[in-house]
Each structure stands twice: as C-alpha cells, then as structure tokens.
Design an enzyme around this catalytic site. Sequence first.
Site, PDB file in Angstrom:
ATOM      1  N   CYS A  45     -11.424   2.806  -0.095  1.00  0.00           N
ATOM      2  CA  CYS A  45     -10.012   3.212   0.474  1.00  0.00           C
ATOM      3  C   CYS A  45      -9.769   2.379   1.700  1.00  0.00           C
ATOM      4  CB  CYS A  45      -9.994   4.609   0.888  1.00  0.00           C
ATOM      5  SG  CYS A  45      -8.399   4.999   1.715  1.00  0.00           S
ATOM      6  N   GLU A  76      -6.119   8.176  10.021  1.00  0.00           N
ATOM      7  CA  GLU A  76      -4.614   7.857  10.777  1.00  0.00           C
ATOM      8  C   GLU A  76      -4.375   8.758  12.248  1.00  0.00           C
ATOM      9  OE1 GLU A  76      -1.728   9.185   8.041  1.00  0.00           O
ATOM     10  OE2 GLU A  76      -2.403   7.353   6.651  1.00  0.00           O
ATOM     11  N   HIS A  82      -8.072   2.863   4.175  1.00  0.00           N
ATOM     12  CA  HIS A  82      -7.956   3.550   5.581  1.00  0.00           C
ATOM     13  C   HIS A  82      -9.575   3.447   6.282  1.00  0.00           C
ATOM     14  CE1 HIS A  82      -4.045   5.355   4.504  1.00  0.00           C
ATOM     15  NE2 HIS A  82      -4.151   5.929   5.691  1.00  0.00           N
ATOM     16  N   CYS A  90      -4.361  -1.269  -1.917  1.00  0.00           N
ATOM     17  CA  CYS A  90      -4.451   0.063  -2.247  1.00  0.00           C
ATOM     18  C   CYS A  90      -5.583   0.290  -3.186  1.00  0.00           C
ATOM     19  CB  CYS A  90      -3.426   0.683  -2.366  1.00  0.00           C
ATOM     20  SG  CYS A  90      -3.441   2.327  -2.711  1.00  0.00           S
ATOM     21  N   ASP A 125       0.830  -1.124   0.059  1.00  0.00           N
ATOM     22  CA  ASP A 125      -0.037   0.242   0.025  1.00  0.00           C
ATOM     23  C   ASP A 125       1.035   1.160  -0.052  1.00  0.00           C
ATOM     24  OD1 ASP A 125      -2.458   1.645   0.246  1.00  0.00           O
ATOM     25  OD2 ASP A 125      -1.939   1.861   2.371  1.00  0.00           O
ATOM     26  N   SER A 126       0.179   2.257  -0.360  1.00  0.00           N
ATOM     27  CA  SER A 126       1.224   3.631  -0.088  1.00  0.00           C
ATOM     28  C   SER A 126       1.668   4.059   1.243  1.00  0.00           C
ATOM     29  CB  SER A 126      -0.026   4.750  -0.520  1.00  0.00           C
ATOM     30  OG  SER A 126      -1.063   4.700   0.190  1.00  0.00           O
TER      31      SER A 126
END
Length: 292
Positions: free
Chosen positions: A209, A177, A211, A92, A29-30
């Site tokens: 996504c 995050e 996240h 991702c 993932d990024s």
Amino acid sequence: MPTTTLPSQYSWSSSYHLCQAEQAIGVFDSGVGGLTVVRKLVNILPHERVIYLGDTARVPYGNKTASTVSKYAQECVQFLIERNVKLIIIACNTASALALDDIQRIAPVPVVGVIAPAAESALRHSRSGRIGIIGTRATIHSAAYQHALQQLSARYDRQQELCIIAEPCPLFVPFAEEGWHYHPATRLVAEEYLAPLKYASIDTLILGCTHYPLLTDVIQDVLPNVRLINSGEEAVTVASVILHDRNIHALQRSMNRTVECYITDKSTAFLNVAERFLGFPLSIVEEVHVGK
Ligand code: DGL
C-alpha cells in the site's frame, strides 16, 4: 542506466502513441498515498515532469468492489491520457491489483502497476522464500500479489518452497495520514497486525500500500530482521527501464513545474498531509472532475 529486467507483462507490442522525451509521466492514486511514489520518482528520475492525480472525491479504494475500482481507475487513466503523458504509473496497490489488466487493454501508452515489480523484488531478495504481504483488504483479498509471486517464482531457483503470508492492515492508512508515525497506538496496532508474519518467520515483507512507507520505522521495529519492499519504489525502477528502453527519458530538467498536482476533491485533509507524503511542498493543487 538501470539494469533491472522487465517482468514479461511490460514488453508491449501493441500500438502506441509516438511518445516524446519531454512529455510528462502520469501518476495516479485514490488520494495522497501515491505521493510517496512521486517522491521516489523525483529522486530517481529528477529530470522528469510528473502529472499527479489523486482521486480524493472517491477515496478510499481499499474497501470497494473490483468493478468500482476498475471504473474509477480507467477514468483516472483517461484524465492522464488527455494530458498527453508518455507513461502511467498506477501508484495504488488496490487499483493495480484490481484494474491493471483492464487499463493495459485500453491505454495507448505503457502502464506500470506496483504488484509485479514488488513481487519480483521480494523474490530477488528473499533467502528463505518466506514472504509477507500487507495491504488494504481489497488488495489482499484480490490475491494479486499471491498470484504474481507464484507465477514469477518459477524464474528463481530456490531450495525451499515459497511460503506466502498475507495480512490486511486497513488501520495503517489513517495512521499514516494522521502523521502518527511513532505514536504508541500505531506501535500497538502494528504488533497486532504483524504478529502472524513474525510468527511465520518471514524474511521479506512487501509494503503493498503506498501509504505504508510512512510507517517504515514502526514496521521495521516490530519486524527487525525483515527486508521491507517499497512497492512504489520498485514500480519507479521499472518505469525508468521502460523509458530508457524506448528512448523517451527526459534528458534535461524541464522549465515547467516538476509536479503538476490535480485532485478530484479539494479537501483540506489532502493539502495538510500532501507535503509529508511528498517530502516537499506542492505549489499549486488544482481541483478537477474525472468520469461522468
Ligand atoms: N494508497 C492505496 C493503496 O496503495 C490505499 C488507500 C485506499 O484505500 O484508497 O492501495
């Protein structure tokens, strides 16, 4: 043994390395988001060894062009191939949306993106055919989900026409995050972002996504009767089917560490939030260089 059928793009016929059950699964993932996918992977396939790469030096991918994301993603794949992985999961949505085709062309092992598995699951679960997608700007503007839903919908006999509503939700990434899962600011932003989806009466929402699973509670609160699809979880299910089909699934827990974690920039930001995304602490995180 899982019973899910594979989307047609996963029926590879090209030349593969001879893969062995004891080889690891590569995930990238990024940054930290893909750890929500590793969390599912460890739950669903506890015997598998995982090599994770977070491209923290170049995060975020979500506001970059397709050619840049494709270059970065190919370099991440190269890193994982050099570590002799038997299968790769692109954890991702942005990289899956913009680079999956390029990667599948070069990778000598099966590569699973998150788009088709999540689209397939949304179509399976939606009663009304009114499906929402949320993701980074790059994912939404690529229209990869919209195309996958349109393409795969032919398999589903539906009375109503498919209605797709897609909304970028870029602020969800820093909120996740930051650990602001229940913060009033997150709730306020969620109401703003999700209003068009609510207004459109969707019955299914793709969390496009990696996240976003951390914000499941607040999203579900704003859209109480909507089925949420976790794209990473769906990709893990597809990966599991491939491993079983090819008979390369791990039969017993390895003696090595379960999750080997590499990042391209050893920022404290990653180390601080990784455990929250993964659900358990990472014993060792190594910094590596990928690309030129
Ligand atoms: N985790 C990435 C995704 O699933 C989003 C973060 C980024 O913009 O790099 O799209």
